[in-house]
Every structure is written in structure tokens, then in C-alpha cells.
Design a protein around this motif. Structure first.
Motif, short mmCIF file in Angstrom:
data_model
loop_
_atom_site.label_atom_id
_atom_site.label_comp_id
_atom_site.label_asym_id
_atom_site.label_seq_id
_atom_site.Cartn_x
_atom_site.Cartn_y
_atom_site.Cartn_z
N MET A 73 0.85 -1.20 0.00
CA MET A 73 0.00 0.00 0.00
C MET A 73 0.89 1.25 0.00
N PHE A 74 0.66 2.13 -0.97
CA PHE A 74 1.45 3.35 -1.05
C PHE A 74 1.03 4.35 0.03
N LYS A 75 2.03 5.02 0.60
CA LYS A 75 1.78 6.02 1.64
C LYS A 75 1.86 7.42 1.03
N ILE A 76 0.82 8.22 1.25
CA ILE A 76 0.75 9.58 0.72
C ILE A 76 0.71 10.56 1.89
N MET A 77 1.61 11.52 1.90
CA MET A 77 1.65 12.55 2.94
C MET A 77 1.04 13.84 2.38
N ILE A 78 0.06 14.39 3.09
CA ILE A 78 -0.66 15.58 2.65
C ILE A 78 -0.22 16.77 3.50
N VAL A 79 0.39 17.76 2.86
CA VAL A 79 0.83 18.97 3.56
C VAL A 79 -0.06 20.11 3.08
N ALA B 11 -3.14 7.41 3.72
CA ALA B 11 -2.98 8.86 3.75
C ALA B 11 -2.66 9.35 5.16
N SER B 12 -1.75 10.33 5.24
CA SER B 12 -1.47 11.00 6.51
C SER B 12 -1.46 12.50 6.26
N LEU C 108 4.82 9.33 -1.69
CA LEU C 108 4.50 10.54 -2.47
C LEU C 108 4.03 11.62 -1.52
N VAL C 109 4.35 12.88 -1.84
CA VAL C 109 3.96 14.02 -1.01
C VAL C 109 3.09 14.97 -1.83
N LEU C 110 1.94 15.36 -1.25
CA LEU C 110 1.10 16.43 -1.80
C LEU C 110 1.39 17.67 -0.97
N LEU C 111 1.82 18.75 -1.63
CA LEU C 111 2.36 19.90 -0.90
C LEU C 111 1.76 21.21 -1.39
#
Length: 224
Positions: free
Chosen positions: A1-7, A28-29, A48-51
Motif C-alpha cells: 500500500m502506497f503512503k501519501i503525505m498531505i501537507v 494517507a497522513s 509521495l507528497v502532496l504539498l
């Protein structure tokens, strides 16, 4: 499971994105302490990071540089700042894509899936590295190794090497490399690819692997 960090400091938007990602079976975190974005990045080790650009304390440009100092993990900017200068600065500092607010959640998910596929290849999701002909590429750190010798790579060198290693034995055209490495080719000229190829070759040769990347005149490049 891919981990996505939401900033993202807008809690409503962050929660909506996290909910959508969880439905797609991503982990998601979200960041809540914007003084400690990089600390959370190191603790979470996301894929992956959403920034966002506009953030409390320090902006997204600052954080993408901190992330790039330690990792080549893919980064997508999500922002209402949509001028060409914002987009160019984001890409030059190490972002892989830029999504303008407001956005359709389906578009964001599609971009995430495409970037993950390009970066890791779904069939390699459980692998931490790739080894081809004596060279190992670490997906998490973005570093390459020849035996015990470490090769420091820029973001584009890392992406370029990964594309060539995954396709080893096959030629990849210059046009495909340009398309895969740079989301928006308007800001890239053909010489940029040549410069990146030459720098990458020199680094690999210095580590003890001469002629690792071969030029096929009129066709492109390959790793045998």
C-alpha cells in the motif's frame, strides 16, 4: 500500500483528499504541526507528497527543498498560486507535477496514480531497490550504488536512470525521455536532456562502471 503525505493547512481540503485516497486504498497522513513538516516526512517515509505552497510558518518551496536534500520521493504541488512563475519555480526546486486549485478529485487521483506508476512501477511496489548490471538504485533515498560506492543523484538524474534501468536491453527515445522526465515540456529544451545524460554518465563512470548508458544514434539511449 502506497503512503501519501498531505501537507495542506486547509483542514477541510486535507480531510477530503485523505478520504478520497483511503477509498483508493492508499495510506494517507496529514500534517497538523507546520513547524515539523520535515520531521513528519522522515517519520512517515511516504511514497509521495502532496504539498501546498501557501503554508503557515514556511512555504512549500522551503519544504520541497528540505525533502529533496534527503529524498527523491515524488512531490505534487497543489496550490491556488497558478502563475507560470509559480509553476516554473515549483518544478525547478524539485516538484514532479503541479495541480491548480480548485481541482477535481478524479484529476488529482489520476495524477497521483500516473506519477506513482512512473516512479515505482506498480509491479515493484514491494521492492525497495532495483539492480541492473552491477548498479543498484534505491527507490526511497534516490541514491545509486556500485558495490559500496555511493552515487549522489539529482532529481532528474534519478528519474532518468530509473527509466533506463527499468527498460534495460531496450532503447528509449529522446522524445519519450523528455516527456517522462518533465511533465511540462514547455520549460525544457532538448539540450537539457543531453546535459543530464552526460552528468549521469560521468557519475556512474567515476563509480567504476564505464559505458553503462549507451547512445544509439538516431534512436535514443539504453542500458544493456
Amino acid at each position: 500500500m502506497f503512503k501519501i503525505m498531505i501537507v495542506e493547512d486547509d483542514r477541510t481540503i486535507a480531510d477530503l483528499i485523505a478520504e478520497a485516497l483511503n477509498k483508493w486504498e492508499f495510506q494517507a497522513s496529514t500534517v497538523t504541526d507546520f513547524n515539523r513538516v520535515f520531521d513528519q516526512f522522515q517519520a512517515t517515509r511516504p511514497d509521495l507528497v502532496l504539498l501546498d505552497i501557501n503554508l503557515p510558518v514556511r512555504d512549500g518551496y522551503y519544504w520541497v527543498q528540505k525533502i529533496r536534500d534527503a529524498s527523491q520521493v515524488p512531490v505534487i504541488f497543489i496550490s491556488s498560486r497558478n502563475t507560470n512563475m509559480d509553476m516554473v519555480m515549483a518544478m525547478n526546486l524539485g516538484a514532479d507535477d503541479f495541480v491548480e486549485k480548485p481541482f477535481a478529485m478524479e484529476v488529482l487521483i489520476a495524477k497521483i496514480n500516473a506519477l506513482l506508476r512512473r516512479t515505482y512501477n506498480y509491479q515493484d511496489a514491494g521492492s525497495a531497490s532495483l539492480t541492473v548490471n552491477g548498479l543498484t538504485l534505491d527507490f526511497k533515498t534516490g541514491m545509486a550504488y556500485v558495490n559500496d560506492q555511493e552515487i549522489n543523484l539529482s532529481k532528474n538524474e534519478y528519474k532518468l536512470l530509473q527509466l533506463l534501468m527499468r527498460a534495460h536491453g531496450s532503447v528509449i527515445s529522446r522524445s519519450r525521455l523528455l516527456k517522462d522526465l518533465w511533465t511540462d515540456e514547455r520549460f525544457v529544451d532538448d539540450n537539457t536532456l543531453t546535459v543530464n545524460i552526460n552528468r549521469l554518465r560521468k557519475k556512474i563512470e567515476a563509480a567504476g562502471l564505464p559505458d553503462y548508458i549507451q547512445t544509439k544514434v538516431g534512436q535514443g539511449y539504453m542500458v544493456k
